[in-house]
Design an enzyme around this catalytic site. Structure first.
Site, PDB file in Angstrom:
ATOM      1  N   SER A  27       0.804  -1.226   0.000  1.00  0.00           N
ATOM      2  CA  SER A  27       0.000   0.000   0.000  1.00  0.00           C
ATOM      3  C   SER A  27       0.835   1.273   0.000  1.00  0.00           C
ATOM      4  O   SER A  27       0.296   2.363  -0.234  1.00  0.00           O
ATOM      5  CB  SER A  27      -0.925   0.008   1.203  1.00  0.00           C
ATOM      6  OG  SER A  27      -1.769  -1.113   1.141  1.00  0.00           O
ATOM      7  N   CYS A  74      -7.474   2.550   1.778  1.00  0.00           N
ATOM      8  CA  CYS A  74      -8.627   1.854   1.209  1.00  0.00           C
ATOM      9  C   CYS A  74      -8.276   1.256  -0.160  1.00  0.00           C
ATOM     10  O   CYS A  74      -7.974   1.968  -1.109  1.00  0.00           O
ATOM     11  CB  CYS A  74      -9.813   2.819   1.079  1.00  0.00           C
ATOM     12  SG  CYS A  74     -11.225   2.040   0.283  1.00  0.00           S
ATOM     13  N   HIS A 101     -14.879   0.516   3.877  1.00  0.00           N
ATOM     14  CA  HIS A 101     -14.621   1.812   4.491  1.00  0.00           C
ATOM     15  C   HIS A 101     -15.763   2.794   4.278  1.00  0.00           C
ATOM     16  O   HIS A 101     -15.690   3.933   4.695  1.00  0.00           O
ATOM     17  CB  HIS A 101     -13.348   2.419   3.896  1.00  0.00           C
ATOM     18  CG  HIS A 101     -12.107   1.688   4.298  1.00  0.00           C
ATOM     19  ND1 HIS A 101     -11.467   0.797   3.464  1.00  0.00           N
ATOM     20  CD2 HIS A 101     -11.403   1.699   5.458  1.00  0.00           C
ATOM     21  CE1 HIS A 101     -10.410   0.303   4.075  1.00  0.00           C
ATOM     22  NE2 HIS A 101     -10.360   0.831   5.300  1.00  0.00           N
TER      23      HIS A 101
END
Lengths: 365, 637
Positions: free
Chosen positions: B319, B375, B362
């Site tokens: 991420s 997310c 989310h």
């Protein structure tokens, strides 16, 4: 038996005496040069003491009637063989060789005395052999006389010292009148023996034999010695690097520069001039000895001079050849010059005998 | 009397003949000596000079290595070597006994060394022992009189004062290989030490100095008698490296029981403040001559301690990649920062369901919060919009896929996949579904930790990618003259400050807002921002079933961060292999580093674990209406 002392100087051969004194001095000088530092320092003084003892011996040899010695040469000879036999069984190995008798701080090489006794016995043998042709019985006798000590020393094993007995045999045969057939026979026998050994011995056996006689001298090492010796001699050039300035000798690239290789030190530090000086002195000494042999009073005297001078001549030739690789390294020192008490003293004594024969060249002396 | 003389005529003829023989022999001898001494005299004289004059090298002392504050990292210490001169040995067995007793080495081993030495020429000394201690030297010297055959020489040995600390930065010394001997200009000989890897390898030329020479007169034992000529050695330069030992030690301590790496740089200059690769090795091993067994252990270690993970380990960035894609898309105007995506916990592309890391979803997220919560659904949509080549373009503009140019050897350049790459290397078309994975930093995209810090520094510093480096300055040991490194940067993207502020805000939220993925690692005072990441270990389920080591199958944890928010002074990247989630495994080190760097207290009201449990999950500014194509793309089925 003992002549008047006051008459000694006039009747001594001053040429031989002069050469001898000069060579002994050169010896002391170069022992000093090559042993100035390190563990060996102090050897020059010892050498000088031995030279002193040797000259005393020389005087005794001159004054003592050699004919007496010839008469008793057989018991003398036997007497000097005893320590050689003793050494073979009980001798202590010094540098791999059982040739020294040790007593306290004192070392003595009995074989050097044996050599003189052998020369006396050979001379005594030829005193009665006068028909100009060597008889078979004399041939066998002389072979045994020289062969026994040769073998005993050979087994010590000191090849170099053993070889110095051989000139006595050669001189006996040559001057005793060995006919041509005899020489041919000897050459053939030697050739067959050597050839036979070559063919029948296996490689490892040859190796064993050579290591037996040269226990700690491998090929590489003796190659190194000869190489360094040649460098020492060659680098001396015409006039040398100067006394005590030889790098090969002083920095110890030269092996045993005070004993076997002392002549290389002389060649390095005094150059070609030094070589000519030393070789000239030896040549004069040997040629003069031959002259004295020619005027000796009896055959015993002739053969005694020839034998003793022959040993010196042989040693000088082999030693000087060794330095520049003309002959293999065998461990024969330079007479009178190399460090070694017994050798110097006995050589001086044998020169005394030569002078003594000349001293008594007249029948009435 | 007369009769006697007449009978001796034959004898006298032979005596005359032998005079000739004697004369000839002496003439031959004299001629031979004349040839040796006069004709060949010059040749032998040269030989004798070669014998007595030996060229002895004066080894130049190697330069020290110090950290940016002058704390010493690499020093030199005296090392003693014991030699035996065989000609001096009166009794070899007793020499062997003494050496065995003093060195505490079995007698047989010493004997073997002596016997090996016996094959060499006699004047060469035999090496009996190396690296003797001062007590051993004293013990040998005490027997100098009975054992003149022993000689001891002193030389310099490299000492890495802090053992394995910063091992991968410093590198090590080893004996020069044949290739190095052939290629190097400094005249290396067999058995010489040469720098390998790290600073030692990269700056060998500066550190090594220039060897001097002594021409000495030696005796046949090789013992020196006098010195003829002397050219002094020029000592190597002392080298200051950019490391901050204070930060380095914190990072080392953190990685004591972990596998992975951490890098911290100053984003303005590219100076590397910290570089850790774990597990490490002790560079002192090499200078003490590693045994074959130790080598085997080092090479056989499944964690590869010799590898510098910060520049040689390539992994998917997870991420952390989102930060760069977010800015790239924003800069291209592909997304509006206030556009939102609804995250129900998954999204579907090309008939495949892609899950968000948060099962329940989310909810509605904008760009800032997509970074804060990491997310996945949001970035699936973003990636879908960019396409693989769009992603590749952004990634390359941040320096991914090419080496950083750091002054360390053997750097890897990572991998940025594209359609062209797929066809060229994989011989297959790029599958569009893979793009969705790459959008959240999974799949074939590979980066090194050092590339990560450079990319983030480039983003923060107006698009200028700094070249990371360890060289700070070198110092001439005598004159003290210094040579400083001139920082260099590579142009990347042009940065729009307003757009950057949005990204920075999101990264700030990661650390400092409740619900941020690294909220537990904030430091009091609210400095700094960051982004966590997790790299999935491929084929996890299958290997678990095959019974592999469970620890090895945990995800890899990433954290990239910077501080302070305005005018950042430090950028970090932390990577913990099989560490689990970036929040728990990697981010805490960033907190420790930031706290140390800015002198902040570490006391936190709660532990990270409690924090996570109590952190509010909902976005603070929920957007009511999903809008735009992104929203539709991420819509639940």
């Amino acid at each position: 038996m003992i002549g008047r002392v006051s008459a000694v100087p006039r009747r001594l051969d001053l040429v031989i005496l002069g050469c001898t004194v000069s060579l002994a001095l050169v010896g002391i000088l170069f022992v000093a040069s090559t042993t100035a530092t390190g563990r060996l320092s102090g050897l020059a003084t010892r050498q000088a003491i031995w030279v002193g003892i040797g000259f005393a011996g020389l005087l005794v040899a001159v004054l003592f009637d050699y004919r007496m010695l010839l008469k008793f040469s057989f018991p003398l000879y036997c007497f000097t063989l005893v320590p050689l036999v003793y050494l073979l069984f009980f001798g202590q190995r010094i540098q791999g060789v059982r040739s020294w008798i040790r007593y306290g701080g004192f070392q003595f090489q009995p074989a050097e005395l044996t050599k003189i006794a052998t020369a006396l016995l050979v001379a005594y043998l030829f005193e009665s052999e006068d028909d100009g042709r060597l008889r078979l019985s004399a041939f066998v006798k002389i072979g045994a006389i020289v062969g026994i000590p040769f073998l005993l020393v050979f087994l010590q094993p000191d090849l170099g010292l053993a070889l110095t007995f051989l000139p006595l045999l050669a001189i006996g045969l040559f001057f005793g009148g060995l006919p041509l057939k005899g020489w041919i026979a000897i050459v053939l026998v030697v050739a067959v023996c050597a050839g036979g050994a070559w063919f029948f011995l296996k490689d490892y056996q040859k190796q064993r034999i050579s290591t037996f006689f040269n226990p700690d001298q491998d090929v590489l090492k003796s190659g190194y010695q000869v190489r360094q010796s040649k460098i020492a001699v060659g680098s001396g050039g015409f006039s040398g690097k100067g006394f005590r300035s030889g790098t090969q000798s002083q920095l110890r690239f030269l092996p045993t520069p005070h004993t076997d290789f002392i002549f290389a030190s002389i060649a390095e530090e005094w150059g070609f001039l030094g070589v000519i000086l030393v070789l000239g002195l030896f040549a004069t000494l040997v040629l003069r000895a031959l002259t004295l042999a020619g005027v000796a009073r009896d055959r015993g005297g002739v053969f005694l001079i020839l034998g003793l001078a022959g040993v010196i001549f042989f040693s000088v030739t082999v030693n000087a050849s060794m330095m520049i690789g003309l002959l293999p390294t065998t461990g024969i020192p330079l007479p009178l010059v190399s460090y070694g008490g017994t050798a110097v003293a006995t050589t001086l004594f044998s020169i005394g005998l030569i002078l003594g024969v000349h001293y008594r060249r007249f029948a009435n002396a | 009397m007369l009769k006697v003389r007449e009978n001796r005529a034959a004898l006298n003829r032979k005596i005359e003949a032998s005079r000739v023989i004697v004369g000839v022999v002496f003439a031959v001898l004299a001629t031979s000596y004349w040839y040796t001494q006069i004709v060949r005299g010059d040749y032998y004289f040269t030989q004798s000079e070669n014998n007595r004059i030996r060229s002895v090298r004066i080894n130049a002392p190697r330069g020290y290595v110090l950290d940016r504050n002058g704390k010493i990292l690499v020093d030199n210490e005296p090392a003693y070597t014991l030699y035996l001169y065989r000609r001096e040995a009166r009794n070899l067995p007793s020499s062997i006994d003494l050496a065995s007793l003093v060195l505490k080495v079995p007698r047989d081993q010493i004997k073997a060394r002596v016997e090996r030495g016996l094959r060499d020429p006699e004047f060469l000394p035999i090496t009996i022992g190396e690296n003797l201690g001062i007590d051993e030297v004293a013990a040998i010297e005490a027997h100098a009189f009975e054992h003149p055959e022993f000689a001891i020489t002193v030389s310099q040995r490299r000492l890495y004062t802090r053992g394995p600390a910063a091992a991968h930065v410093l590198g090590y010394l080893s004996e020069a290989s044949l290739d190095q001997i052939k290629s190097a200009e400094n005249g290396y000989k067999l058995g010489d030490w040469i720098g390998q890897k790290g600073i030692e390898g990269a700056y060998e030329g500066l550190l090594a100095g220039v060897n001097g020479e002594r021409r000495v007169i030696v005796d046949s034992h090789g013992r020196e008698m006098a010195e003829e000529r002397r050219v002094e050695a020029r000592p190597g330069q002392n080298l200051f490296v950019t490391l901050d030992l204070g930060l380095q030690e914190i990072a080392e301590e953190y990685f004591k029981d972990k596998v992975g790496s951490a890098v911290a740089i100053d984003p303005r200059t590219g100076e590397i403040l910290t570089l850790v690769s774990s597990p490490a090795y002790d560079p002192n091993w090499f200078t003490r001559r590693v045994s074959a067994k130790e080598w085997g252990e080092l090479l056989g270690d499944s964690n590869h301690p010799l590898q510098n993970r910060a520049i040689q380990n390539m992994f998917s960035p997870g991420s952390t990649f989102k930060v760069f894609l977010a800015y790239g898309a924003l800069a291209q105007g592909l997304v509006n920062p206030e556009e939102t995506v609804f995250c129900p916990g998954y999204a579907t592309y090309y008939g495949r369901t892609f899950h968000c890391h948060k099962k329940g979803g989310h909810g509605v997220v904008n760009l800032r919060n997509a970074i804060k919560y990491s997310c996945d659904t949001y970035f699936y949509a973003l990636g879908h919009k960019l396409g693989i080549d769009g992603i590749a373009k952004i990634a390359r503009s941040f320096g991914f896929g090419s080496p950083t140019g750091v002054d360390l050897p053997y750097e890897k350049s990572g991998l940025v996949p594209s359609e062209a790459w797929a066809i060229e290397k994989r011989k297959a078309r790029w599958y569009p579904s893979e793009t969705i994975s790459v959008a959240i930093g999974q799949g074939p995209v590979l980066v090194t930790p050092l590339q990560q810090v450079r990319a983030l520094a480039g983003l923060l510093e107006d698009g200028k990618l700094p070249t990371p480096h360890l060289f700070l300055a070198s110092q001439e040991p005598h004159s003290g003259k210094r040579l400083r490194y001139k920082s260099e940067t590579h142009p990347g993207l042009e940065i729009d400050p307003a757009k950057l502020a949005i990204i920075k805000n999101g990264m700030w939220a990661v650390l400092n807002e409740p619900g941020g993925t690294a909220y537990g690692s904030r430091i009091p005072g609210g400095e700094g921002g960051g982004k966590t990441g997790t790299t999935q270990v491929i084929g996890k389920e299958t290997t678990i079933r095959a019974g592999a080591d469970r620890k090895k199958l945990q995800d890899h944890a990433w954290f990239v961060g910077f501080a302070p928010i305005e005018n950042p002074e430090i950028v970090v990247c932390i990577f913990v292999e099989n560490g689990g989630h970036g929040n728990l495994a990697a981010a805490p080190l960033a907190k420790l580093l930031f706290a140390k760097k800015f002198g902040r207290p570490l006391d936190m009201p709660e532990s990270p674990r409690q924090q996570r449990a109590s952190a509010p999950v909902a976005p603070e500014k929920p957007a009511a209406v999903p809008a735009g194509r992104i929203a539709t793309a991420g819509a639940p089925r």
